[in-house]
Write an enzyme that holds these catalytic residues in place. Structure first.
Site, mmCIF file in Angstrom:
data_model
loop_
_atom_site.group_PDB
_atom_site.id
_atom_site.type_symbol
_atom_site.label_atom_id
_atom_site.label_comp_id
_atom_site.label_asym_id
_atom_site.label_seq_id
_atom_site.Cartn_x
_atom_site.Cartn_y
_atom_site.Cartn_z
ATOM 1 C CD GLN A 104 -2.953 0.977 2.344
ATOM 2 O OE1 GLN A 104 -2.917 0.001 3.094
ATOM 3 N NE2 GLN A 104 -3.818 1.957 2.493
ATOM 4 C CB CYS A 110 -5.980 -1.224 3.306
ATOM 5 S SG CYS A 110 -7.395 -0.727 4.319
ATOM 6 C CG HIS A 267 -5.347 -2.201 7.982
ATOM 7 N ND1 HIS A 267 -5.229 -1.318 6.939
ATOM 8 C CD2 HIS A 267 -4.357 -3.114 7.818
ATOM 9 C CE1 HIS A 267 -4.203 -1.684 6.177
ATOM 10 N NE2 HIS A 267 -3.665 -2.771 6.691
ATOM 11 C CG ASN A 294 -0.853 -4.813 7.240
ATOM 12 O OD1 ASN A 294 -1.367 -4.118 6.373
ATOM 13 N ND2 ASN A 294 -0.468 -4.324 8.410
ATOM 14 C CD1 TRP A 296 -0.911 -0.442 4.943
ATOM 15 C CD2 TRP A 296 -0.277 -0.579 7.083
ATOM 16 N NE1 TRP A 296 -1.753 0.356 5.677
ATOM 17 C CE2 TRP A 296 -1.387 0.292 6.996
ATOM 18 C CE3 TRP A 296 0.292 -0.828 8.332
ATOM 19 C CZ2 TRP A 296 -1.933 0.916 8.117
ATOM 20 C CZ3 TRP A 296 -0.253 -0.206 9.448
ATOM 21 C CH2 TRP A 296 -1.348 0.657 9.331
#
Length: 721
Positions: A104, A110, A267, A294, A296
């Site tokens: 991300q 997300c 998230h 995740n 990210w």
């Protein structure tokens, strides 16, 4: 947002025609913005130029409208660059697309990236969305394309490869490999589909999951999850379903905040695997594990079974290899199923077929797709809390024809899933649009009404309770729920929570066995008008008064013009204080003459005028009936029934039967800003309806309900009506 009848309905007719031609399928997707990837790429290669997409240009407008708009400082230093300007050896995909290719950037999407990560677990699905044989070497013309499911159709979205950068680094989604660009380009294509990058900020993973698969999503709250949730998750992943999860953030200020365990509230995460292992010290039971990612590409769970936790030491080398255990800060981690249930609040599973969760056998489910819209003042009736308008919502007749093969708990019935999705709200966000709070209710149709396709009226809903309904009305793009009902006929009523909220939607019904669902709307048809018979009795005082007025105005030729007709009618209706009207306009009177002018003189004789006045008197009585509050006007919801009653007077037998689209058009054309219709507008509407039908039937020589017109004939048909 307002709709124009011509734009919406022409687009809908075009879409229906395209579907008949096979357009919109996986093998023949619609061309988004009418852009043909093959033709455009060939033009670039032939002209030795790089494609520049004018429909999604490398400008601020494509970035956003508020936080990424013209007035934002965030966009001042953004430079659009092609991958060959960013690195020496750009690649579309390096070593196969994988979940680590999605990291991300500075955009709150997300939810989208979690769905992309899930997509990489199924190559067949992935390469449906991300067509192969695209590269920065052979056949490179600065042009790429991706395919998405969009409200019932597959669409092919073409983009150029100019991507937003800052200091030569990608601003938004990027890959862990600096020279890999498929995920960044996929994000750009999805942004184009919705109007801008900023339109992708904030969302639900299921939204993207469905746009990648055309599947249907079901939600599970962890507090209410079934005891067999682990089995459900495992079976779903085995069958290619996409899965996401999240931790609700109760306090908005703490949105996307990291907890002490390394998890992030508010998230979206991807669920990428569900497995069992047997640690050496566990002699009895296996340990159930869940692998998550995740988006990210970093920030991971630090509790039991995290990358470097002591639990991994209890596993054999073969067990570790089976689980593909790695100690790397890549955003992916394992945790026990029990910890998963304790820490996450909800899970979303996008099923390619809804039966994947409940049956070991593979079935083909029946899928019915219906497009619809809520129109303010006409078919936007709100939920059951608004009984005066609820019945005006679009209605869909559902016929459940066969029982399930293997009923649960010996319960007889038909399993089906209803999915109500509101359309285009994300794309219209820049114009202030937000998601409506939507839901639906299902009513059983009495046996004596089976096969009757008439719109259910107000009294039916006042005295009938719903047989099933969604758990709650909610402001998500889609509301989905599974039901089991006995075979029979039902009515599904989709609605917004509040009335008068205007928008488009798609209603899908998935069932294990055969079903049919279709919108309840009457066919558009009419019988030929029969001239009203002359009165055999003595003229009433009102008739005598009109004859006298007619003679005074018509003069010796005993024919009146549109202007004279206007004077006649307005002299009479001024005496009716219970009618709210500004008087008939000259244009309305011209339409009346066009309707009644049997001899083509452009004027009305006494017989034609009498025929017209008899109609107006009948319509006046209907208008007064629905003007129950004595306000002098009727609201647009009452207009529906008033038109139904009035058109029965137009002809000798069954009269006109209009469909829901025409009711929408009538409301938009004749209601004022307060969604009320005054008397002269009501009359003008009915005059035009009858005039257009009569003109149509003049061209419909063989009576098959279809006509073919030249441009001149079309103009003749519409100009004089």
């Amino acid at each position: 947002m307002p709709y124009t009848p011509s734009g919406f309905f022409c687009d809908r007719l075009i879409r229906e025609r395209e579907r008949r031609d096979g357009e919109g399928s996986l093998n023949k997707p619609l061309r988004f913005n009418s852009q043909d990837f093959g033709v455009l790429r060939q033009e670039c290669l032939g002209g030795k130029t790089l494609f520049e997409d004018e429909s999604f240009p490398a400008t601020v407008e494509s970035l956003g409208f508020k936080e990424l708009g013209h007035k934002s400082n965030k966009v001042k230093n953004i430079v659009w660059k092609r991958p060959k300007e960013i690195c020496e050896n750009p690649q579309f995909i390096v070593g196969g697309a994988s979940r680590t290719d999605i990291c991300q950037g500075d955009l709150g999407d997300c939810w989208l990236l979690a769905a992309i990560a899930c997509l990489t677990l199924n190559e067949k699905l992935l390469y449906r969305v991300v067509p192969q044989e695209q590269s920065f070497s052979e056949g490179y013309g600065g042009i790429f394309h991706f395919q998405f499911w969009r409200y019932g159709d597959w669409v092919d979205v073409v983009i150029d490869d100019r991507i937003p950068t800052f200091n030569n680094q990608l601003v938004f989604t990027k890959s862990a490999e600096r020279n890999e660009f498929w995920s960044a380009l996929l994000e750009k294509a999805y942004a184009k589909l919705h109007g801008s990058y900023e339109a992708l900020k904030g969302g639900n993973t299921t939204e993207a999951m469905e746009d990648f698969t055309g599947g249907v999503t079901e939600f599970y709250e962890m507090k209410e999850a079934p005891k067999e949730l682990y089995k459900i998750m495992k079976k779903a992943l085995e069958r290619g379903s996409l899965m996401g999860c999240s931790i609700d953030s109760l306090v908005p200020a703490r949105f996307e905040t990291r907890t002490v365990t390394g998890l992030v509230k508010g998230h979206a995460y991807s669920v990428t695997a569900v497995e069992e292992c047997k640690p050496s010290q566990h002699k009895e039971a296996k340990v159930r594990l869940v692998r998550l990612r995740n988006p990210w590409g970093q920030v991971e769970w630090n509790g039991p079974w995290s990358d470097n936790s002591k639990e991994w030491a209890t596993l054999s080398k073969s067990e570790k290899e089976k689980l593909q255990h790695q100690s790397a800060e890549d955003g992916e981690f394992w945790m026990s199923f029990e910890d998963f249930k304790k820490n996450y609040t909800k899970i979303e599973i996008c099923n390619l077929t809804p039966d994947a969760l409940e049956d070991d056998k593979i079935h083909k489910w029946t899928v019915s797709v219906n497009e619809g819209r809520w129109v303010r003042g006409c078919s936007a009736g709100g939920c059951r809390n608004y009984p005066d308008t609820f019945w005006t919502n679009p209605q869909y007749r559902l016929r459940l024809l066969e029982e399930d093969d293997d009923p649960e708990d010996n319960e007889v019935g038909c399993t089906f899933v209803v999915a109500l999705m509101q359309k285009n709200r994300r794309k219209e966000r820049k114009m202030g649009a937000n998601l409506f709070t939507i839901g639906f209710a299902i009513y059983e149709v009495p046996k004596e009404m089976h096969g009757n396709k008439q719109h259910m009226q107000k009294d039916f809903f006042l005295f009938s309770s719903s047989k099933a309904r969604c758990k709650s009305y909610i402001n998500l793009r889609e509301v989905t729920q599974r039901f089991r009902l006995t075979p029979g006929e039902y009515v599904i009523v989709p609605s917004t929570y509040e009335p008068h909220q205007e928008g488009e939607f798609i209603l899908r019904v998935f069932s294990e066995k055969r079903n049919t669902s279709e919108e309840i709307e009457n066919r558009i048809e009419a019988d030929h008008p029969v001239p009203a018979p002359a009165s055999a009795g003595e003229e009433s005082e009102e008739d005598q008064q009109f004859r006298t007025i007619f003679q005074e105005i018509a003069g010796e030729d005993m024919e009146i013009t549109a202007n004279e007709l206007k004077n006649v009618l307005n002299r009479v209706i001024t005496k009716h204080k219970d009618l709210n009207t500004e008087g008939f306009s000259l244009e309305s009177c011209r339409s009346m003459i066009a309707l009644m002018d049997m001899d083509g003189t452009g004027r009305l004789n006494l017989q034609e005028f009498r025929h017209l006045w008899n109609k107006i008197k009948q319509w006046q009585g209907i208008f007064k009936h629905y003007n129950a509050d004595q306000s002098g006007s009727i609201n647009s919801y009452e207009m529906r029934n008033a038109v139904n009653d009035a058109v029965m007077c137009l002809v000798s037998r069954s009269g006109f039967r209009l469909n829901n689209q025409l009711y929408d058009i009538i409301t938009m054309r004749y209601a004022n800003e307060n969604m009320n219709i005054d008397f002269d507008s009501f009359i003008s509407c009915l005059v035009r309806l009858e005039a257009m039908f009569r003109a149509f039937q003049a061209f419909d020589q063989d009576g098959d309900g279809t006509i073919r017109l030249s441009v001149l004939e079309w103009l003749q048909l519409t100009m004089y009506a």
